[in-house]
Design a protein around this motif. Structure first.
Motif, short mmCIF file in Angstrom:
data_model
loop_
_atom_site.label_atom_id
_atom_site.label_comp_id
_atom_site.label_asym_id
_atom_site.label_seq_id
_atom_site.Cartn_x
_atom_site.Cartn_y
_atom_site.Cartn_z
N ILE A 10 24.05 26.33 26.71
CA ILE A 10 22.73 26.51 27.33
C ILE A 10 22.89 26.85 28.81
N ARG A 11 23.78 26.13 29.50
CA ARG A 11 24.00 26.38 30.93
C ARG A 11 24.54 27.79 31.17
N ALA A 12 25.52 28.21 30.36
CA ALA A 12 26.12 29.54 30.54
C ALA A 12 25.08 30.63 30.34
N LEU A 13 24.26 30.49 29.29
CA LEU A 13 23.23 31.51 29.03
C LEU A 13 22.19 31.53 30.14
N ARG A 14 21.80 30.36 30.62
CA ARG A 14 20.79 30.29 31.68
C ARG A 14 21.29 30.97 32.95
N ILE A 15 22.54 30.66 33.34
CA ILE A 15 23.10 31.26 34.55
C ILE A 15 23.25 32.76 34.39
N ARG A 16 23.70 33.19 33.22
CA ARG A 16 23.89 34.62 32.97
C ARG A 16 22.57 35.38 33.09
N GLN A 17 21.48 34.74 32.77
CA GLN A 17 20.18 35.40 32.81
C GLN A 17 19.44 35.14 34.13
N GLY A 18 20.11 34.42 35.06
CA GLY A 18 19.53 34.20 36.38
C GLY A 18 18.31 33.31 36.36
N GLN A 23 12.87 26.73 35.84
CA GLN A 23 12.23 27.85 35.15
C GLN A 23 12.42 27.74 33.63
N LEU A 24 13.62 27.30 33.22
CA LEU A 24 13.87 27.16 31.79
C LEU A 24 13.02 26.03 31.21
N ALA A 25 12.80 25.00 31.99
CA ALA A 25 12.04 23.85 31.50
C ALA A 25 10.54 24.11 31.41
N PHE A 26 10.00 24.87 32.33
CA PHE A 26 8.54 25.05 32.46
C PHE A 26 7.96 25.80 31.25
N PRO A 27 6.82 25.34 30.73
CA PRO A 27 6.01 24.18 31.13
C PRO A 27 6.21 22.97 30.21
N GLU A 28 7.01 23.14 29.15
CA GLU A 28 7.07 22.09 28.12
C GLU A 28 7.97 20.92 28.49
N LEU A 29 9.04 21.19 29.30
CA LEU A 29 10.04 20.18 29.59
C LEU A 29 10.17 19.95 31.08
N ILE A 34 16.51 19.11 31.30
CA ILE A 34 17.43 20.24 31.09
C ILE A 34 18.80 19.89 31.68
N SER A 35 18.79 19.25 32.83
CA SER A 35 20.05 18.86 33.47
C SER A 35 20.84 17.88 32.58
N LEU A 36 20.13 16.93 31.98
CA LEU A 36 20.79 15.97 31.10
C LEU A 36 21.36 16.66 29.85
N ILE A 37 20.62 17.63 29.33
CA ILE A 37 21.11 18.37 28.15
C ILE A 37 22.36 19.15 28.52
N GLU A 38 22.33 19.84 29.64
CA GLU A 38 23.47 20.70 30.04
C GLU A 38 24.72 19.87 30.35
N ASP A 40 25.45 17.26 28.68
CA ASP A 40 25.74 16.59 27.39
C ASP A 40 25.45 15.10 27.41
N LYS A 41 24.47 14.71 28.22
CA LYS A 41 24.05 13.32 28.26
C LYS A 41 22.83 13.07 27.37
N ARG A 42 22.25 14.14 26.87
CA ARG A 42 21.14 14.06 25.91
C ARG A 42 21.36 15.08 24.81
N VAL A 43 21.01 14.69 23.59
CA VAL A 43 21.07 15.62 22.45
C VAL A 43 19.64 16.01 22.11
N PRO A 44 19.29 17.27 22.31
CA PRO A 44 17.90 17.68 22.09
C PRO A 44 17.53 17.67 20.60
N ALA A 45 16.26 17.40 20.33
CA ALA A 45 15.76 17.46 18.96
C ALA A 45 15.78 18.91 18.47
N PRO A 46 15.80 19.14 17.16
CA PRO A 46 15.80 20.51 16.64
C PRO A 46 14.66 21.36 17.19
N SER A 47 13.49 20.75 17.38
CA SER A 47 12.36 21.52 17.91
C SER A 47 12.63 21.99 19.33
N VAL A 48 13.33 21.16 20.12
CA VAL A 48 13.68 21.54 21.49
C VAL A 48 14.73 22.64 21.47
#
Length: 432
Positions: A10-18, A23-29, A34-38, A40-48
């Motif tokens: 997720i982090r690599a794709l986000r950085i590659r796309q600038g 911005q990735l979180a808005f408006p749902e998260l 996002i920082s915790l997910i990147e 690996d301190k949180r495992v996102p639900a399938p919907s996330v």
């Protein structure tokens, strides 16, 4: 080399796309989530995961596995092709395609596809007659399967294991596999399910092959009662089918015909062709015994089944049973020479391993040889049939085979001792 984690992808794709975390979180998260997910301190639900995949213009499968969609599509096509090959009876081709998926390094990151390939590979091995390898694979799958996660699949794996063990001639192990699984379902309160009926059917088949007809009849009655309580057509079909099989073995052919007809009426369009053809073979065999005047009808049905199983995933056991019942029909119609040819074809398919199917083919061959006046050949094959059944602990059927041999020896004018020895073996088999 270790694969990237979900968070790292997720982090690599986000950085590659600038794109920033905010911005990735808005408006749902939130950006902190996002920082915790990147990290690996949180495992996102399938919907996330689905949400983030849409925002990052990639597939959820890629985020979870790191495998590109092109590779996933390619593996999926290979699996679909393997499944079609298995259904069409091309066991070697199916085995090769499933093995191709298993050998793909990316499949390790796709647990559902990997499991599908392992399950299909085991069934392809069974269809190809490679029972030792099939049993090894199925044992691994039973250890990993969970009745709580997927009850129907858990039952299918245990049924397949019991079936392969029986086909190998290890009937006691086949009983243990099905009985242990059924006991687990009863202990967990899942006995009133289709899965329990299927496991009960597998156990029933093992009891029959072991010659334990008292337990088989008791279990058959339980299966019918349980299936009618559950009420689903599939459960009732399986229960009537197995009860018909028990009736056949016990010599209650009229009752067996009635039960088999009920099962055939309940078999839907979605029924596995292999199972449907097995039921038709049992029905034809019952017709031959209960209504000898309908032997021509039974032969017509068996010839249709034979044509269908030649283009399906039927294994050697299914083909051999069909050939054996066809041989029985030909004998009933006064064509013992054709019966000999069909029975010998069945025996060639089965090889030398002690199997109930082998004993059945040998018995029919012996009867046809008697009709042709070839008593010495009949005595030889009936001796093999009786010995085969004894090795399989099938005492009642072994006793009948030794008795039939004694009768044939009497017809040949054989010396008294071989004939009396056959009678003694028959008595020993029934505990006298």
């Amino acid at each position: 080399m270790d694969r990237e984690t979900l968070g790292q992808r997720i982090r690599a794709l986000r950085i590659r796309q600038g794109v920033s975390q905010a911005q990735l979180a808005f408006p749902e998260l939130s950006d902190s989530y996002i920082s915790l997910i990147e990290s690996d301190k949180r495992v996102p639900a399938p919907s996330v995961v689905d949400l983030l995949a849409a925002k990052l213009n990639c597939s959820a499968t890629y985020l979870v596995s790191g495998v590109s969609e092109d590779v996933v599509d390619e593996l999926r096509v290979t699996l679909d092709y393997a499944e079609i090959a298995l259904q069409n009876g091309a066991a070697a081709e199916a085995r090769a395609r499933f093995a191709e998926v298993l050998a793909n390094a990316d499949a390790v990151a796709l647990p559902e596809m990997l499991h599908q390939a392992r399950w299909g590979y085991a069934l392809a091995l069974e269809a190809a007659g490679e029972l030792e390898e099939a049993i090894t694979g199925l044992l691994e799958l039973t250890e990993e399967a969970s009745a709580e996660a997927d009850l129907d699949h858990w039952a299918k794996v245990h049924v397949a294991l019991s079936r392969c063990l029986r086909e190998r001639g290890d009937i006691s192990a086949g009983v243990q596999a099905a009985e242990g699984a059924l006991r687990h379902l009863i202990a967990t309160g899942a006995d009133s399910t289709d899965a329990a009926v299927h496991l009960g059917a597998a156990l029933l088949a093992a009891f029959i092959e072991r010659g334990d007809l008292v337990r088989a009849r008791h279990l058959a009655a339980q299966l019918v009662e349980r299936a009618e309580r559950i009420g689903t057509p599939r459960a009732r079909m399986v229960a009537y089918w197995e009860a018909a099989y028990v009736a056949e073995i016990r010599g209650e052919y009229g009752e067996g015909v009635t039960l088999a007809e009920r099962a055939l009426m309940l078999a839907g369009d979605g029924e596995d062709p292999r199972n449907l053809n097995r039921l038709r073979v049992i029905y034809a065999g019952l017709l031959l015994r209960a209504r000898p005047d309908q032997a021509a009808r039974a032969r017509e049905l068996l010839n249709r089944v034979r044509a269908e199983i030649s283009a399906s995933s039927a294994g050697e056991i299914d083909v051999a049973w069909c050939l054996t019942e066809l041989a029985r029909a030909e004998t009933a119609l006064g064509r013992p020479a054709e019966a000999v040819r069909l029975a010998e074809e069945a025996i060639d398919l089965l090889g030398d391993a002690p199997r109930r199917a082998t004993a059945g083919a040998l018995t029919v061959l012996g009867e046809a040889c008697v009709r042709l006046g070839r008593q010495e050949r009949a005595a030889e094959v009936l001796t093999r049939a009786a010995t085969c059944l004894e090795e399989m602990e099938s005492s009642r059927e072994a006793a009948q085979a030794w008795f039939d041999l004694a009768e044939v020896l009497a017809e040949t004018g054989s010396a008294g001792e071989p004939r009396m020895a056959a009678y003694r073996r028959a008595l020993t088999c029934v505990g006298v």
